[in-house]
Design an enzyme around this catalytic site. Sequence first.
Site, PDB file in Angstrom:
ATOM      1  CG  ASP A 120       4.734   2.372   0.527  1.00  0.00           C
ATOM      2  OD1 ASP A 120       5.706   2.937   0.019  1.00  0.00           O
ATOM      3  OD2 ASP A 120       3.730   2.974   0.938  1.00  0.00           O
ATOM      4  CB  CYS A 121       8.322   3.620   4.168  1.00  0.00           C
ATOM      5  SG  CYS A 121       8.681   4.414   5.758  1.00  0.00           S
TER       6      CYS A 121
END
Length: 240
Positions: free
Chosen positions: A12-13
């Site tokens: 996930d960013c």
Amino acid sequence: MRLTDFEVLTFDCYGTLIDWESGILAALAPWRKRAGIALGNEVLLTLFSEVESKIEAERPTLLYSDLLAATLVEMGERSGARPTESEARAFGQSVKDWPAFPDSAEALAYLHRHYKLAILSNVDRASFAHSARRLGQEFDLVVTAEDVGSYKPALKHFEVALATLAAMGIPKGKVLHTAQSLFHDHVPAKQMGLTSFWIDRRAGRTGTGATKPPPVPVKPDGTAPSLAAMVEMHRREADR
């Protein structure tokens, strides 16, 4: 679980690599000041988490920049201080200004020497391009909400990523999903049968900030308070 057993890290960013809570609060500042919003930071982040996730579920094909704008409009309605059109538009375009965590770029550079790196993100391609430049990495695979027409915790990001990696000869057992959000990432990762590693960026703080709490109990397979700490764990394993 050993970090050295995996070939791919799916990240996930936002919340994991990009400090989205600081970015969100900075982008909300003009509206808060003009409207005299008295809510504290944690209350405001909790309100954001409730509204953003609701709109993601209701309008899964909405571009993330437009979804952010709609989120601010509803936050304003709930708090009695509707934003102007320009404030909503500016908030929608604010991802480009959200900072990376101080350890992200260096840690990713190290990890990319040992793994393929993939992004599974709830944003649009244009917004992510700004963040990728901040992170200084060319990722081996990027899957956004714009690509799949849905938002995590829906499973489409994971399905597309795993199918793509399988076509590259990488089985699910060699993929480690690495993320901060229990709600958006660890619950669906476990539903997909993935091993997951929790970057607990909010360790020592109360509440869940800009992400909703998970709807069911979930136990990641490993945890560290930062990406730098994960790198140190990998180094120790590799040295042994």
